[in-house]
Design a protein around this motif. Structure first.
Motif, short mmCIF file in Angstrom:
data_model
loop_
_atom_site.label_atom_id
_atom_site.label_comp_id
_atom_site.label_asym_id
_atom_site.label_seq_id
_atom_site.Cartn_x
_atom_site.Cartn_y
_atom_site.Cartn_z
N GLU A 244 -23.81 47.87 20.88
CA GLU A 244 -23.19 47.31 19.68
C GLU A 244 -21.69 47.53 19.66
O GLU A 244 -20.94 46.75 19.07
N TYR A 249 -24.36 43.07 19.30
CA TYR A 249 -25.38 43.01 18.25
C TYR A 249 -24.97 41.92 17.27
O TYR A 249 -23.91 41.99 16.66
N LYS A 251 -25.94 41.33 14.37
CA LYS A 251 -25.79 41.85 13.00
C LYS A 251 -24.35 42.22 12.69
O LYS A 251 -23.85 41.98 11.58
N TRP A 255 -17.05 44.20 17.47
CA TRP A 255 -16.88 45.58 17.00
C TRP A 255 -15.44 46.00 17.18
O TRP A 255 -14.94 46.16 18.27
N ASP A 370 -22.91 48.71 7.55
CA ASP A 370 -23.95 49.16 8.48
C ASP A 370 -24.86 50.15 7.75
O ASP A 370 -25.97 50.40 8.17
#
Length: 483
Positions: A244, A249, A251, A255, A370
């Protein structure tokens, strides 16, 4: 029916009584005391189970040995620098010295025993691919040791790449030590490191439990991220080990984080922190001073750095005090990036005073959670800062995980500590406080680039939020002292 009501009344009365006894028998600040009292009273029985796992403080014996770990190789340097301050001798180079920097340096020398190092070069990473390309390359160059500590270490593509590099070095006779947090790396099977161990590498989990489901130290986590290679190259910052962090990821999307590569004497302070944490976690394989851990450092640059640690093993909250000191010293600007903005009253008031004093206060938070409950508390405090007159930006290009602060283009902090109560009181954290206008200006430039991918949180946006969303924010804020 009357008997049933009597039993319920007795249970509720006993619950309130035991709630009061439970909360007040441990020393904690007033806000946290009331927050836990609300939980225990409103959630009979369930609240006590919740408290047992995340509210109960570890005993002084268990928090332990962390507090009592001997600083390896640093104490004499700290005392020498304290003497220099007392005698008013020069610690920083003339072009980087100011009254602000001297005040913060003194604070950390006294509070944390943090040495000032003056010969460092620093490289900032904001992208996971670049950070891990550099890290893995440096691991392959290791000749004496590779010391690795991450809150999260995952068995995925990037985790496997890092492991392969560690295995190759272990096979070549290099000392490889890996320390990971038991909760943050809870999905990691111990067998992941079996081959590394067969090659001579060693691993430890921090604050683990013999019972995977029951861990009464659940709430006290080692959130530090440190890699030290041959005592000469160090890494610290926001990136953990997992796909991630490479934006893989859906979602989270891209990053966005900030990490440091340091070469110079500050690496020795990172080394000291790693060795102390390793010894706190290890029942066996205790580490002692050896010259290979603390080699003679060839000057790499002119950046001044103090490596500062904080955690529940002390009531001092060193990093929070550093933030307050930076904010109170600012004359022109304060730029903050954090995934969680949940300040306690002292920090919130210090920021509001800065805004009212005409200082340019800019805060950047993510556009998505998150951890949803904490994010609602974050948006509550973001609204408070908008009302006070600060500019709050919502990063809209993925997930913002950077933990940075810069004041006046002069001093900056980059590390693992979020701007929240958990990082200040409950987690073990480490930050680099950097006294170099070049690095501070670079961090300012990064902030301005991120603004281009953000939108400004306005009072109009806040006024148009639904009542349900506002309720969730207010409700989450009630529990901010224990998040």
């Amino acid at each position: 029916m009357q008997l049933f009501l009597s039993i319920i009344t007795a249970v509720l009365a006993l619950n309130i009584l035991f709630s009061i006894i439970t909360v007040f028998r441990e020393k904690r600040d007033i806000a946290a005391t009331w927050a836990w009292l609300v939980v225990l009273v409103l959630l009979p029985v369930v609240g006590f189970i919740f408290y047992l796992f995340i509210g109960k403080k570890p005993s002084r014996k268990k928090i332990f040995d962390i507090k009592n770990q001997e600083s390896i190789g640093m104490s004499q340097l700290v005392e020498a620098q304290k003497r220099k301050l007392i005698e008013d001798e020069q610690l920083l180079s003339r072009k980087q010295e100011s009254e602000n920097t001297k005040e913060i340096v003194r604070l950390f020398l006294e509070d944390d025993g943090s040495i000032l190092t003056k010969d460092n070069s620093v490289h900032l990473f904001t992208d996971g691919f670049e950070k891990y390309e550099s890290l893995i390359s440096d691991i392959y160059e290791a000749k004496h040791h590779v010391h690795v500590m991450y809150y999260i270490f995952k068995d995925d593509k990037i985790g496997t790449k890092v492991l392969k590099a560690l295995e190759e070095r272990a096979a070549a006779g290099v000392e490889v030590l890996v320390l990971y947090d038991a909760l943050g790396s809870r999905s990691l099977k111990a067998s992941f490191f079996d081959h590394l161990k067969s090659l001579g590498g060693k691993t430890q989990s921090f604050f683990g439990s013999r019972f995977s489901i029951i861990n009464l130290r659940f709430n006290y986590r080692n959130h530090r991220k440190i890699v030290v290679i041959d005592g000469k190259v160090g890494y610290t910052g926001g990136f953990n080990v997992g796909d991630e962090y490479l934006g893989e990821y859906e979602k989270f999307g891209y990053w966005r984080d900030t990490h440091l590569k340091i070469e110079g004497s500050a690496v020795l302070a990172l080394q000291n922190r790693f060795l102390m944490d390793w010894n706190a976690a290890a029942k066996q394989d205790q580490l002692a001073y050896q010259e290979g851990y603390f080699p003679t450092i060839i000057k790499k640059g002119e950046t001044n750095i103090q490596i500062v640690s904080s955690g529940p093993d002390t009531e001092i909250q060193q990093i929070k005090k550093g933030y307050i000191k930076m904010i109170s010293l600012a004359k022109e600007s304060i730029f903050i990036q954090t995934p969680y903005f949940v300040p306690d009253d002292s920090l919130l008031e210090t920021l509001e005073i800065a805004v009212m004093s005409g200082i340019d206060v800019k805060i950047m938070i993510p556009n998505k959670p998150d951890h949803p409950f904490i994010y609602r508390a974050t948006t509550y405090y973001a609204a408070e800062m908008v009302a006070a007159g600060a500019q709050v930006y919502i990063y809209d290009n993925g997930f913002l995980h950077a933990k940075t602060m810069v004041i006046d283009g002069e001093i900056c902090s980059i590390g693992t500590a979020n701007f929240d109560v958990r990082s200040f009181k409950l987690n073990f954290e480490v930050n680099a406080f950097i006294y170099d206008p070049k690095v501070a200006k670079q961090q300012e430039e990064i902030f301005y680039e991120d603004i281009k991918k953000s939108y400004l949180l306005t009072q109009n946006i806040l006024n148009n939020q639904s009542n349900w969303l506002k309720f969730k924010q207010i409700f989450s804020r009630l529990f901010s002292p224990i998040l």
